[in-house]
Design a protein around this motif. Structure first.
Motif, PDB file in Angstrom:
ATOM      1  N   MET A   5       0.816  -1.221   0.000  1.00 49.06           N
ATOM      2  CA  MET A   5       0.000   0.000   0.000  1.00 49.06           C
ATOM      3  C   MET A   5       0.853   1.276   0.000  1.00 49.06           C
ATOM      4  SD  MET A   5      -1.733   0.291   3.713  1.00 49.06           S
ATOM      5  CE  MET A   5      -0.766   0.125   5.197  1.00 49.06           C
ATOM      6  N   ALA A   6       2.134   1.159   0.396  1.00 45.20           N
ATOM      7  CA  ALA A   6       2.983   2.353   0.414  1.00 45.20           C
ATOM      8  C   ALA A   6       3.253   2.853  -0.993  1.00 45.20           C
ATOM      9  CB  ALA A   6       4.304   2.043   1.114  1.00 45.20           C
ATOM     10  N   ARG A   7       3.104   1.979  -1.993  1.00 49.74           N
ATOM     11  CA  ARG A   7       3.366   2.436  -3.364  1.00 49.74           C
ATOM     12  C   ARG A   7       2.164   2.273  -4.290  1.00 49.74           C
ATOM     13  NH1 ARG A   7       6.736  -1.811  -2.046  1.00 49.74           N
ATOM     14  NH2 ARG A   7       6.149  -3.784  -2.974  1.00 49.74           N
ATOM     15  N   SER A   8       1.007   1.897  -3.722  1.00 50.03           N
ATOM     16  CA  SER A   8      -0.159   1.629  -4.576  1.00 50.03           C
ATOM     17  C   SER A   8      -1.036   2.873  -4.733  1.00 50.03           C
ATOM     18  CB  SER A   8      -0.991   0.525  -3.928  1.00 50.03           C
ATOM     19  OG  SER A   8      -1.624   1.064  -2.800  1.00 50.03           O
ATOM     20  N   GLY A   9      -2.153   2.695  -5.408  1.00 47.64           N
ATOM     21  CA  GLY A   9      -3.162   3.754  -5.490  1.00 47.64           C
ATOM     22  C   GLY A   9      -3.877   3.891  -4.146  1.00 47.64           C
ATOM     23  N   PRO A  10      -4.845   4.816  -4.052  1.00 47.33           N
ATOM     24  CA  PRO A  10      -5.465   5.121  -2.753  1.00 47.33           C
ATOM     25  C   PRO A  10      -6.301   3.992  -2.136  1.00 47.33           C
ATOM     26  CG  PRO A  10      -6.458   6.433  -4.520  1.00 47.33           C
ATOM     27  CD  PRO A  10      -5.321   5.685  -5.132  1.00 47.33           C
ATOM     28  N   ASP A  11      -6.817   3.060  -2.946  1.00 44.73           N
ATOM     29  CA  ASP A  11      -7.784   2.090  -2.408  1.00 44.73           C
ATOM     30  C   ASP A  11      -7.230   1.277  -1.242  1.00 44.73           C
ATOM     31  OD1 ASP A  11      -9.122   3.082  -4.512  1.00 44.73           O
ATOM     32  OD2 ASP A  11      -9.657   1.161  -5.411  1.00 44.73           O
ATOM     33  N   LEU A  12      -6.008   0.767  -1.410  1.00 46.46           N
ATOM     34  CA  LEU A  12      -5.434  -0.066  -0.344  1.00 46.46           C
ATOM     35  C   LEU A  12      -5.214   0.747   0.928  1.00 46.46           C
ATOM     36  CD1 LEU A  12      -2.699  -2.325  -2.025  1.00 46.46           C
ATOM     37  CD2 LEU A  12      -4.996  -2.941  -1.302  1.00 46.46           C
ATOM     38  N   GLY A  57     -16.349  12.477  -2.819  1.00 52.85           N
ATOM     39  CA  GLY A  57     -16.726  12.151  -1.435  1.00 52.85           C
ATOM     40  C   GLY A  57     -15.732  11.231  -0.749  1.00 52.85           C
ATOM     41  N   PRO A  58     -15.991  10.939   0.537  1.00 54.72           N
ATOM     42  CA  PRO A  58     -15.047  10.172   1.364  1.00 54.72           C
ATOM     43  C   PRO A  58     -14.769   8.757   0.862  1.00 54.72           C
ATOM     44  CG  PRO A  58     -16.714  11.204   2.732  1.00 54.72           C
ATOM     45  CD  PRO A  58     -17.121  11.442   1.315  1.00 54.72           C
ATOM     46  N   HIS A  59     -15.648   8.205  -0.002  1.00 52.44           N
ATOM     47  CA  HIS A  59     -15.340   6.876  -0.555  1.00 52.44           C
ATOM     48  C   HIS A  59     -14.159   6.952  -1.506  1.00 52.44           C
ATOM     49  CE1 HIS A  59     -18.294   8.869  -3.080  1.00 52.44           C
ATOM     50  NE2 HIS A  59     -17.914   8.125  -4.101  1.00 52.44           N
ATOM     51  N   ARG A  60     -13.626   8.168  -1.731  1.00 53.14           N
ATOM     52  CA  ARG A  60     -12.432   8.307  -2.576  1.00 53.14           C
ATOM     53  C   ARG A  60     -11.291   8.991  -1.837  1.00 53.14           C
ATOM     54  NH1 ARG A  60     -13.866  10.006  -8.491  1.00 53.14           N
ATOM     55  NH2 ARG A  60     -11.723   9.295  -8.674  1.00 53.14           N
ATOM     56  N   ASP A  61     -11.404   9.102  -0.506  1.00 54.31           N
ATOM     57  CA  ASP A  61     -10.337   9.735   0.286  1.00 54.31           C
ATOM     58  C   ASP A  61      -9.035   8.940   0.196  1.00 54.31           C
ATOM     59  OD1 ASP A  61     -12.097  11.643   1.157  1.00 54.31           O
ATOM     60  OD2 ASP A  61     -12.239  10.922   3.224  1.00 54.31           O
ATOM     61  N   ASP A  62      -7.968   9.591   0.579  1.00 60.26           N
ATOM     62  CA  ASP A  62      -6.650   8.942   0.573  1.00 60.26           C
ATOM     63  C   ASP A  62      -5.864   9.457   1.783  1.00 60.26           C
ATOM     64  OD1 ASP A  62      -4.383   7.517  -0.166  1.00 60.26           O
ATOM     65  OD2 ASP A  62      -3.999   8.654  -1.999  1.00 60.26           O
ATOM     66  N   VAL A  63      -4.776   8.761   2.078  1.00 59.55           N
ATOM     67  CA  VAL A  63      -3.872   9.273   3.110  1.00 59.55           C
ATOM     68  C   VAL A  63      -2.452   9.126   2.573  1.00 59.55           C
ATOM     69  CG1 VAL A  63      -4.066   7.049   4.352  1.00 59.55           C
ATOM     70  CG2 VAL A  63      -3.057   8.989   5.501  1.00 59.55           C
ATOM     71  N   ASP A  64      -1.695  10.222   2.617  1.00 62.86           N
ATOM     72  CA  ASP A  64      -0.307  10.162   2.142  1.00 62.86           C
ATOM     73  C   ASP A  64       0.618   9.752   3.265  1.00 62.86           C
ATOM     74  OD1 ASP A  64      -0.684  10.858  -0.490  1.00 62.86           O
ATOM     75  OD2 ASP A  64      -0.442  13.018  -0.139  1.00 62.86           O
ATOM     76  N   PHE A  65       1.537   8.839   2.961  1.00 63.12           N
ATOM     77  CA  PHE A  65       2.606   8.502   3.907  1.00 63.12           C
ATOM     78  C   PHE A  65       3.784   9.406   3.547  1.00 63.12           C
ATOM     79  CE2 PHE A  65       0.969   3.823   3.804  1.00 63.12           C
ATOM     80  CZ  PHE A  65      -0.172   4.217   4.478  1.00 63.12           C
ATOM     81  N   VAL A  66       4.244  10.150   4.531  1.00 62.48           N
ATOM     82  CA  VAL A  66       5.181  11.232   4.228  1.00 62.48           C
ATOM     83  C   VAL A  66       6.465  11.079   5.041  1.00 62.48           C
ATOM     84  CG1 VAL A  66       5.429  13.749   4.354  1.00 62.48           C
ATOM     85  CG2 VAL A  66       3.207  12.766   3.824  1.00 62.48           C
TER      86      VAL A  66
END
Ligand SMILES: Nc1ncnc2c1ncn2[C@@H]1O[C@H](COP(=O)(O)OP(=O)(O)OP(=O)(O)O)[C@@H](O)[C@H]1O
Length: 365
Positions: free
Chosen positions: A123-130, A257-266
């Motif tokens: 998930m660190a390198r994938s798209g937002p879903d994971l 909407g929130p069903h497409r939110d993401d979180v960046d690992f920084v």
């Protein structure tokens, strides 16, 4: 919190099995496709009613069987519980201490389980879903209210999408208002959870990487910002829905909407998905998992059980060592699957049980 025993019937490729677990470490070894992950899945289901691989109920029941049955015995603060989960055509039904579960709160909390699998490292390198799925799963395990809210958001989303598909504006505002309300509460819980674990991720990352790089978690609500959500409440989502309404009516679905939110690992302000090395990405996810465990332990007064699905090949010797040292200090119950026992570095975890898994048969060894 410990799982002391499990009985598995007609679950994936396991026809019948009873396994007595060690309170510290349980190792399941065997070739690929023999049923090791199925044992972890069974434990995870007894804790969450969900599959960590997102499998649907019919896929969990042995082919040609009518239903699967899982029974687990768990212990927390000296109190024992028997948890049973039936998986059949009618769906999933649970019993705790032989009584049907009518309130979710009676089921959850008996076995808190955290999973760490190669998918999580990806998930660190994938798209937002994971990452979104990870975030949801992590919050569910610490907050039952989030689970209910998540269901509510998705129920409203489905209703609104049905209306958009009909191309009708009649009554749409009511659904939009309710969706914005539930969506905002969902985002606020995501913001709060990430703020709670960020300092822990930062600390663990420093320990693992042995350097001063600053790890962070940046919540990326879809097409808005955490600041707007905090300042405007529902207004932030309502404005988004309004701006996209014509497009949504044309496409017949809710596109924002929130069903497409993401979180960046920084790391040091840079997103590791695009700027991090593989080593940094692995250390980050490891720090994130440790933070999740520590957070749950603080909340519940006991660490969760940890399910490590074939990750020793994903972590180099040093990171493996970091993880094992952490687990030894936590004194938590761990379940590990591996194809090669020689790659496990158990770092002084003395007591443990090993099981050989072959063609759905689990044999202590
Ligand atoms: N519903 C089912 N009924 C019967 N067999 C199933 C079902 N679902 C999956 N299987 C089989 O169960 C086997 C065990 O899968 P599992 O993922 O547990 O293996 P594993 O030992 O963890 O292997 P790997 O190391 O490849 O992950 C697979 O061979 C799969 O084809």
């Amino acid at each position: 919190m410990f799982v002391t025993k499990i009985q598995i019937s007609n679950f994936r490729n396991i026809a019948q099995s009873e396994i007595l677990f060690d309170r510290r470490l349980n190792v399941f070894y065997g070739a690929n496709g023999q049923g090791k992950t199925s044992v972890l899945e069974a434990i995870y289901l007894l804790g969450t009613m969900k599959s960590f691989r997102l499998a649907k109920t019919p896929d969990l029941v042995t082919w040609n069987a009518s239903h699967a049955l899982l029974r687990g015995w768990a212990e927390r603060d000296g109190v024992g519980r028997e948890i049973a989960l039936y998986l059949g055509k009618e769906g999933r039904k649970a019993r705790v201490d032989q009584k049907p579960v009518t309130r979710l709160a009676d089921f959850f909390g008996n076995v808190n389980a955290v999973v760490f699998s190669p998918e999580e490292i990806a998930m660190a390198r994938s798209g937002p879903d994971l990452r979104r799925r990870y975030l949801d799963r992590a919050i569910f395990s610490s907050d039952l209210g989030y689970l209910l809210l998540h269901h509510e958001y998705h129920r409203l989303l489905k209703q609104r999408n049905a209306m958009l598909k009909r191309g009708s504006r009649d009554g749409l505002d009511i659904w939009t208002g309710q969706l914005a309300e539930a969506g905002t509460r969902l985002m606020i819980k995501r913001i709060e959870y990430l703020a709670g674990i960020e300092p822990l991720v930062r600390r663990f990352y420093r320990d693992i990487a042995g350097c001063d790089e600053e790890a962070g978690l940046a919540f990326r609500p879809h097409l808005t910002s955490p600041e707007r959500v905090a300042a405007e409440g529902n207004g932030a989502l309502l404005a988004l829905f309004e701006a996209h309404e014509a497009e949504e009516l044309r496409r017949g679905t809710t596109v924002v909407g929130p069903h497409r939110d993401d979180v960046d690992f920084v790391l040091n302000g840079r997103v590791i998905r695009t700027h991090g090395s593989q080593g940094q990405q692995r250390s980050f996810v490891l720090a994130l998992k440790m933070a999740e465990i520590e957070y749950l332990e603080r909340l519940n007064g006991a660490p969760p059980v940890l399910l490590l699905d074939d990750i020793s090949s994903e972590l180099d010797p040093q990171r493996n060592e970091n993880l094992m040292t952490f687990l030894r200090e936590k004194r938590m119950q761990v379940f590990i699957t591996t194809t090669d026992v020689s790659t496990l570095r158990l770092a002084g975890i003395a007591t443990h049980a090993s099981f050989h898994v072959s063609r759905g048969t689990v044999t202590p060894s």
